[in-house]
Design an enzyme around this catalytic site. Structure first.
Site, PDB file in Angstrom:
ATOM      1  N   CYS A  10      47.992  51.948  86.241  1.00 30.89           N
ATOM      2  CA  CYS A  10      48.314  52.046  84.816  1.00 30.89           C
ATOM      3  C   CYS A  10      49.664  51.402  84.504  1.00 30.89           C
ATOM      4  CB  CYS A  10      48.363  53.505  84.383  1.00 30.89           C
ATOM      5  SG  CYS A  10      46.752  54.302  84.338  1.00 30.89           S
ATOM      6  N   CYS A  67      48.510  59.686  84.529  1.00 29.98           N
ATOM      7  CA  CYS A  67      49.867  59.334  84.091  1.00 29.98           C
ATOM      8  C   CYS A  67      50.620  60.552  83.576  1.00 29.98           C
ATOM      9  CB  CYS A  67      49.824  58.238  83.037  1.00 29.98           C
ATOM     10  SG  CYS A  67      49.501  56.614  83.760  1.00 29.98           S
ATOM     11  N   GLU A  80      52.069  52.544  82.717  1.00 27.81           N
ATOM     12  CA  GLU A  80      53.188  53.482  82.821  1.00 27.81           C
ATOM     13  C   GLU A  80      53.738  53.510  84.252  1.00 27.81           C
ATOM     14  OE1 GLU A  80      50.198  54.046  81.402  1.00 27.81           O
ATOM     15  OE2 GLU A  80      50.279  55.711  79.987  1.00 27.81           O
ATOM     16  N   CYS A  82      46.857  58.567  80.180  1.00 31.80           N
ATOM     17  CA  CYS A  82      45.688  59.181  80.829  1.00 31.80           C
ATOM     18  C   CYS A  82      46.151  60.421  81.602  1.00 31.80           C
ATOM     19  CB  CYS A  82      45.000  58.167  81.744  1.00 31.80           C
ATOM     20  SG  CYS A  82      45.880  57.839  83.288  1.00 31.80           S
TER      21      CYS A  82
HETATM   22 ZN    ZN Z   1      47.376  56.165  83.161  1.00 33.86          ZN
END
Ligand code: ZN
Length: 145
Positions: free
Chosen positions: A60, A105, A62, A102
């Protein structure tokens, strides 16, 4: 922090940084999410998602931003973080927009700064919430303290 807070000028700067990152590197089906975080010392780091042919290898945006911050500063915490999604070509008239982190994360953000502020969608706008609010009853190894 209040339960939810309106966006400050600094929050809008962070959204702009995440937006610029994904606008620069958007690739259909590979890179569509940008992220930006501000560390406790005030530095901004950006990331983009790394999709992968093997889905479990995908990372991801992040996490990429956090990794970049760690390389430069070590553990400097996360004051605020945001992710934005770039629309696909067939999504005409859609703009880059704030998306929620998500579940994975949310865990990651909490692990690295349990007081982090997270910018999340709020209708067509956005708002700020504490990470703890996005992760109630978080998993812990061992007994509650
Ligand atoms: Zn994520």
């Amino acid at each position: 922090m209040k339960r939810t807070a309106k966006l400050s000028k600094a929050d809008k700067e962070l959204i702009a940084a995440a937006t610029a990152a994904i606008k620069e590197r958007y690739r259909y089906d590979w890179q569509e999410v940008g992220a930006a975080l501000r560390t406790r010392s005030g530095r901004i780091f950006t990331g983009i998602n790394l999709d992968a042919y093997l889905g479990r290898m995908a990372v991801c945006a992040e996490a990429v931003a956090l990794g970049r911050a760690f390389v430069d500063l070590g553990d400097d915490g996360i004051e605020t973080i945001v992710a934005v999604r770039h629309p696909d070509p067939e999504e005409k008239n859609q703009a880059v927009a704030v998306v929620s982190p998500c579940g994975a994360c949310r865990e990651l953000i909490f692990d690295y700064d349990r007081k982090a502020r997270v910018i999340v969608p709020n209708g067509k706008s956005a708002q700020v919430v504490p990470i703890a609010e996005l992760l109630p009853n978080k998993y812990r190894r061992g007994p509650e303290r």
